[in-house]
Design a protein around this motif. Structure first.
Motif, PDB file in Angstrom:
ATOM      1  N   SER A 169       4.824 -12.794  11.285  1.00  0.00           N
ATOM      2  CA  SER A 169       3.623 -13.291  10.621  1.00  0.00           C
ATOM      3  C   SER A 169       2.365 -13.126  11.457  1.00  0.00           C
ATOM      4  N   PHE A 170       2.532 -12.947  12.790  1.00  0.00           N
ATOM      5  CA  PHE A 170       1.380 -12.826  13.668  1.00  0.00           C
ATOM      6  C   PHE A 170       1.185 -11.407  14.205  1.00  0.00           C
ATOM      7  N   ALA A 171       2.096 -10.502  13.881  1.00  0.00           N
ATOM      8  CA  ALA A 171       2.044  -9.150  14.443  1.00  0.00           C
ATOM      9  C   ALA A 171       0.764  -8.425  14.055  1.00  0.00           C
ATOM     10  N   GLN A 172       0.376  -8.517  12.774  1.00  0.00           N
ATOM     11  CA  GLN A 172      -0.821  -7.816  12.313  1.00  0.00           C
ATOM     12  C   GLN A 172      -2.087  -8.333  13.002  1.00  0.00           C
ATOM     13  N   PRO A 173      -2.330  -9.667  13.055  1.00  0.00           N
ATOM     14  CA  PRO A 173      -3.530 -10.148  13.758  1.00  0.00           C
ATOM     15  C   PRO A 173      -3.551  -9.780  15.230  1.00  0.00           C
ATOM     16  N   VAL A 174      -2.406  -9.895  15.905  1.00  0.00           N
ATOM     17  CA  VAL A 174      -2.347  -9.550  17.327  1.00  0.00           C
ATOM     18  C   VAL A 174      -2.664  -8.073  17.520  1.00  0.00           C
ATOM     19  N   PHE A 175      -2.083  -7.232  16.670  1.00  0.00           N
ATOM     20  CA  PHE A 175      -2.342  -5.793  16.745  1.00  0.00           C
ATOM     21  C   PHE A 175      -3.832  -5.501  16.584  1.00  0.00           C
ATOM     22  N   MET A 176      -4.460  -6.106  15.587  1.00  0.00           N
ATOM     23  CA  MET A 176      -5.868  -5.828  15.313  1.00  0.00           C
ATOM     24  C   MET A 176      -6.759  -6.281  16.464  1.00  0.00           C
ATOM     25  N   VAL A 177      -6.482  -7.460  17.017  1.00  0.00           N
ATOM     26  CA  VAL A 177      -7.303  -7.966  18.118  1.00  0.00           C
ATOM     27  C   VAL A 177      -7.182  -7.056  19.334  1.00  0.00           C
ATOM     28  N   VAL A 178      -5.951  -6.702  19.696  1.00  0.00           N
ATOM     29  CA  VAL A 178      -5.732  -5.873  20.890  1.00  0.00           C
ATOM     30  C   VAL A 178      -6.272  -4.466  20.676  1.00  0.00           C
ATOM     31  N   PHE A 179      -5.943  -3.867  19.547  1.00  0.00           N
ATOM     32  CA  PHE A 179      -6.339  -2.485  19.288  1.00  0.00           C
ATOM     33  C   PHE A 179      -7.852  -2.339  19.143  1.00  0.00           C
ATOM     34  N   MET A 180      -8.443  -3.190  18.311  1.00  0.00           N
ATOM     35  CA  MET A 180      -9.884  -3.099  18.103  1.00  0.00           C
ATOM     36  C   MET A 180     -10.648  -3.467  19.370  1.00  0.00           C
ATOM     37  N   GLY A 181     -10.168  -4.485  20.080  1.00  0.00           N
ATOM     38  CA  GLY A 181     -10.827  -4.873  21.326  1.00  0.00           C
ATOM     39  C   GLY A 181     -10.835  -3.754  22.340  1.00  0.00           C
ATOM     40  N   MET A 182      -9.690  -3.088  22.512  1.00  0.00           N
ATOM     41  CA  MET A 182      -9.616  -1.986  23.464  1.00  0.00           C
ATOM     42  C   MET A 182     -10.447  -0.788  23.009  1.00  0.00           C
ATOM     43  N   SER A 183     -10.486  -0.544  21.714  1.00  0.00           N
ATOM     44  CA  SER A 183     -11.256   0.590  21.200  1.00  0.00           C
ATOM     45  C   SER A 183     -12.744   0.396  21.473  1.00  0.00           C
ATOM     46  N   ILE A 184     -13.242  -0.814  21.203  1.00  0.00           N
ATOM     47  CA  ILE A 184     -14.670  -1.076  21.373  1.00  0.00           C
ATOM     48  C   ILE A 184     -15.044  -1.175  22.844  1.00  0.00           C
ATOM     49  N   LEU A 192     -20.662   3.684  26.072  1.00  0.00           N
ATOM     50  CA  LEU A 192     -20.978   2.509  26.884  1.00  0.00           C
ATOM     51  C   LEU A 192     -22.418   2.528  27.375  1.00  0.00           C
ATOM     52  N   SER A 193     -23.037   3.709  27.425  1.00  0.00           N
ATOM     53  CA  SER A 193     -24.413   3.814  27.917  1.00  0.00           C
ATOM     54  C   SER A 193     -25.411   3.085  27.024  1.00  0.00           C
ATOM     55  N   VAL A 194     -25.054   2.860  25.749  1.00  0.00           N
ATOM     56  CA  VAL A 194     -25.959   2.164  24.843  1.00  0.00           C
ATOM     57  C   VAL A 194     -25.568   0.699  24.658  1.00  0.00           C
ATOM     58  N   MET A 195     -24.538   0.259  25.366  1.00  0.00           N
ATOM     59  CA  MET A 195     -24.081  -1.114  25.270  1.00  0.00           C
ATOM     60  C   MET A 195     -24.675  -1.954  26.403  1.00  0.00           C
ATOM     61  N   PRO A 196     -24.623  -3.292  26.286  1.00  0.00           N
ATOM     62  CA  PRO A 196     -25.085  -4.149  27.385  1.00  0.00           C
ATOM     63  C   PRO A 196     -24.347  -3.842  28.684  1.00  0.00           C
ATOM     64  N   SER A 197     -25.002  -4.059  29.798  1.00  0.00           N
ATOM     65  CA  SER A 197     -24.431  -3.700  31.090  1.00  0.00           C
ATOM     66  C   SER A 197     -23.128  -4.437  31.382  1.00  0.00           C
ATOM     67  N   TRP A 198     -23.011  -5.692  30.912  1.00  0.00           N
ATOM     68  CA  TRP A 198     -21.796  -6.449  31.190  1.00  0.00           C
ATOM     69  C   TRP A 198     -20.573  -5.824  30.518  1.00  0.00           C
ATOM     70  N   MET A 199     -20.782  -5.128  29.387  1.00  0.00           N
ATOM     71  CA  MET A 199     -19.668  -4.478  28.707  1.00  0.00           C
ATOM     72  C   MET A 199     -19.156  -3.286  29.512  1.00  0.00           C
ATOM     73  N   GLY A 200     -20.064  -2.658  30.273  1.00  0.00           N
ATOM     74  CA  GLY A 200     -19.632  -1.576  31.148  1.00  0.00           C
ATOM     75  C   GLY A 200     -18.690  -2.068  32.228  1.00  0.00           C
ATOM     76  N   SER A 201     -18.966  -3.254  32.742  1.00  0.00           N
ATOM     77  CA  SER A 201     -18.088  -3.833  33.776  1.00  0.00           C
ATOM     78  C   SER A 201     -16.730  -4.201  33.181  1.00  0.00           C
ATOM     79  N   VAL A 202     -16.748  -4.782  31.984  1.00  0.00           N
ATOM     80  CA  VAL A 202     -15.493  -5.143  31.331  1.00  0.00           C
ATOM     81  C   VAL A 202     -14.682  -3.901  30.997  1.00  0.00           C
ATOM     82  N   ALA A 203     -15.363  -2.837  30.603  1.00  0.00           N
ATOM     83  CA  ALA A 203     -14.679  -1.608  30.194  1.00  0.00           C
ATOM     84  C   ALA A 203     -13.784  -1.056  31.296  1.00  0.00           C
TER      85      ALA A 203
END
Length: 256
Positions: A169-184, A192-203
């Motif tokens: 029941s939780f596989a789909q939400p977990v997949f979407m959070v992990v996959f979309m989070g890593m993609s973005i 990343l050059s057009v994103m906030p500087s802190w996102m570059g560090s997280v990346a």
């Protein structure tokens, strides 16, 4: 019925059947191939032959590598749903009472994921070169594609972990959070050059960033020492994740 070899050895027959079974999932294959290609056609066509000032590659080439990485990640993460389904019907319990080792189980899933990912990468690159006329010499296309393909391993292992731990029941939400989070956060959708500087560090903490980076380095991008650094980071991720998966499988086998 598949014969399983003694613990510690890789059952090639099981690996073959597992890979063949995965590749028969036509709906998953079409979705995995279609999404990155559509995004490539939309974003790639917008920039044409303009040069990216960061990598000194065509924006079209950069976009192709981003979408190839995105599609390869999607193919690898599809293993999560396969494992969750296997758990729900009791197939994993059957495997645990066989001599199949944790490493053999893990490798069989990774090989299936990599076969799926290879097809996605090839389709994306072919569309970029044939339809959009992306300009890059064959050697650099080969190096970039091979780098992305090898870099898929940690994502297949993350999918296995999701499949081992997530309830259906939780596989789909977990997949979407992990996959979309890593993609973005990895810069696969938006540079990343057009994103906030802190996102570059997280990346830099995301394996998806290094997957995109190894493709760029294979394509001859400037501003880095080459493919060694991203390859080592991705290998480190793979070793840690592989050890966790094998431990989990052995623990479950002992309980069985």
């Amino acid at each position: 019925m598949t014969t399983v070899t003694p613990s510690g050895r890789l059952p090639l027959g099981y690996v073959y059947l597992e890979t063949k079974r995965q590749l028969r999932n036509v709906r998953a294959m079409v979705f995995t191939f279609a999404v990155p290609v559509v995004m490539l056609l939309v974003f790639g066509s917008a920039f044409g032959s303009v040069t990216d000032p960061t990598t000194h590659l065509q924006y079209l080439v950069v976009t192709t590598l981003q979408m190839a990485s995105y599609g390869a990640m999607m193919a690898a993460f599809s293993q999560a749903f396969a494992i969750v389904n296997e758990r729900s019907i009791g197939w994993n319990r059957q495997l645990r009472v066989t001599p199949l080792s944790g490493w053999a189980f893990m490798v069989s899933k990774v090989i299936a994921a990599m076969a799926f990912a290879a097809m996605s990468i090839v389709v994306t690159v072919v569309v970029a070169t044939v339809v959009l006329h992306a300009s890059l010499d064959p050697w650099h296309w080969l190096a970039a594609g091979f780098g992305i393909w090898c870099g898929v391993v940690p994502f297949a292992l993350i999918a296995i972990l999701i499949g081992q731990f997530a309830k259906p029941s939780f596989a789909q939400p977990v997949f979407m959070v992990v996959f979309m989070g890593m993609s973005i956060l990895g810069g696969l959708w938006v540079p990343l050059s057009v994103m906030p500087s802190w996102m570059g560090s997280v990346a830099h903490l995301m394996p998806s960033y290094w997957l995109n980076r190894i493709g760029q380095m294979g394509a001859g991008a400037t501003g880095s020492a080459g493919m060694t650094e991203p390859a080592l980071v991705l290998a480190g991720w793979a070793l840690v994740l592989g050890a966790v998966i094998a431990w989990r499988y052995r623990r479950d086998a002992a309980r069985a």
